[in-house]
Design a protein around this motif. Structure first.
Motif, mmCIF file in Angstrom:
data_model
loop_
_atom_site.group_PDB
_atom_site.id
_atom_site.type_symbol
_atom_site.label_atom_id
_atom_site.label_comp_id
_atom_site.label_asym_id
_atom_site.label_seq_id
_atom_site.Cartn_x
_atom_site.Cartn_y
_atom_site.Cartn_z
ATOM 1 N N SER A 32 109.688 73.515 36.400
ATOM 2 C CA SER A 32 110.563 74.646 36.750
ATOM 3 C C SER A 32 109.752 75.906 37.019
ATOM 4 C CB SER A 32 111.565 74.914 35.638
ATOM 5 O OG SER A 32 112.468 73.852 35.511
ATOM 6 N N GLU A 33 108.728 76.146 36.206
ATOM 7 C CA GLU A 33 107.849 77.302 36.409
ATOM 8 C C GLU A 33 107.137 77.185 37.762
ATOM 9 O OE1 GLU A 33 103.871 79.345 34.475
ATOM 10 O OE2 GLU A 33 104.905 77.799 33.347
ATOM 11 N N PHE A 34 106.656 75.979 38.057
ATOM 12 C CA PHE A 34 105.993 75.741 39.340
ATOM 13 C C PHE A 34 106.966 75.932 40.500
ATOM 14 C CE2 PHE A 34 104.624 72.630 42.656
ATOM 15 C CZ PHE A 34 103.471 73.296 43.048
ATOM 16 N N ALA A 35 108.169 75.397 40.366
ATOM 17 C CA ALA A 35 109.181 75.532 41.414
ATOM 18 C C ALA A 35 109.482 77.002 41.685
ATOM 19 C CB ALA A 35 110.459 74.795 41.026
ATOM 20 N N SER A 36 109.602 77.779 40.632
ATOM 21 C CA SER A 36 109.856 79.204 40.775
ATOM 22 C C SER A 36 108.711 79.890 41.511
ATOM 23 C CB SER A 36 110.053 79.827 39.395
ATOM 24 O OG SER A 36 110.246 81.209 39.494
ATOM 25 N N ARG A 37 107.487 79.530 41.167
ATOM 26 C CA ARG A 37 106.299 80.115 41.825
ATOM 27 C C ARG A 37 106.265 79.766 43.314
ATOM 28 N NH1 ARG A 37 100.616 80.744 41.062
ATOM 29 N NH2 ARG A 37 99.995 81.901 42.898
ATOM 30 N N VAL A 38 106.686 78.552 43.641
ATOM 31 C CA VAL A 38 106.674 78.078 45.030
ATOM 32 C C VAL A 38 107.867 78.622 45.819
ATOM 33 C CG1 VAL A 38 106.812 75.974 46.447
ATOM 34 C CG2 VAL A 38 105.330 76.029 44.454
ATOM 35 N N GLY A 39 108.935 78.966 45.096
ATOM 36 C CA GLY A 39 110.118 79.501 45.761
ATOM 37 C C GLY A 39 111.130 78.451 46.154
ATOM 38 N N VAL A 40 111.185 77.369 45.387
ATOM 39 C CA VAL A 40 112.192 76.325 45.613
ATOM 40 C C VAL A 40 112.948 76.099 44.310
ATOM 41 C CG1 VAL A 40 110.848 75.169 47.415
ATOM 42 C CG2 VAL A 40 110.648 74.376 45.070
ATOM 43 N N ARG A 58 114.545 74.022 41.105
ATOM 44 C CA ARG A 58 114.044 72.962 40.229
ATOM 45 C C ARG A 58 114.491 71.599 40.750
ATOM 46 N NH1 ARG A 58 116.645 70.279 36.703
ATOM 47 N NH2 ARG A 58 118.397 71.712 36.663
ATOM 48 N N GLN A 59 115.715 71.557 41.288
ATOM 49 C CA GLN A 59 116.241 70.288 41.808
ATOM 50 C C GLN A 59 115.420 69.804 43.007
ATOM 51 O OE1 GLN A 59 118.041 73.015 41.099
ATOM 52 N NE2 GLN A 59 119.630 72.412 39.663
ATOM 53 N N LYS A 60 115.079 70.734 43.892
ATOM 54 C CA LYS A 60 114.274 70.333 45.052
ATOM 55 C C LYS A 60 112.884 69.873 44.606
ATOM 56 C CE LYS A 60 114.488 72.261 49.194
ATOM 57 N NZ LYS A 60 114.301 73.218 50.313
ATOM 58 N N MET A 61 112.295 70.581 43.642
ATOM 59 C CA MET A 61 110.972 70.179 43.158
ATOM 60 C C MET A 61 111.052 68.803 42.516
ATOM 61 S SD MET A 61 107.820 70.802 43.118
ATOM 62 C CE MET A 61 107.937 72.427 43.841
ATOM 63 N N ASN A 62 112.139 68.518 41.814
ATOM 64 C CA ASN A 62 112.336 67.202 41.221
ATOM 65 C C ASN A 62 112.367 66.128 42.312
ATOM 66 O OD1 ASN A 62 112.775 65.349 39.155
ATOM 67 N ND2 ASN A 62 114.982 65.560 39.286
#
Length: 64
Positions: A18-26, A28-32
């Motif tokens: 979730s932290e990574f997803a936030s940093r990337v700007g997507v 959490r569901q998309k990162m999953n």
């Protein structure tokens, strides 16, 4: 197909996906979906992912 290598790299640099997803700007569901191999990130997303992980786009592409 889960991409364990990508997950391990993310978690070696960030506390959570979730932290990574936030940093990337997507979301959490998309990162999953990305780490499960159900979604290939768009070029802009991939660029931000590579930057956040400190790797090249070529290296990131090897995960997919």
């Amino acid at each position: 197909m889960t991409n364990e290598r990508l997950k391990k790299m993310i978690l070696s640099k960030f506390k959570t996906e979730s932290e990574f997803a936030s940093r990337v700007g997507v979301t959490r569901q998309k990162m999953n979906k990305i780490t499960q191999g159900r979604y290939i990130p768009k070029i802009g997303e991939a660029g931000r992912m590579a930057d956040a992980l400190g790797i090249s786009m070529d290296e990131l592409a090897s995960f997919f």
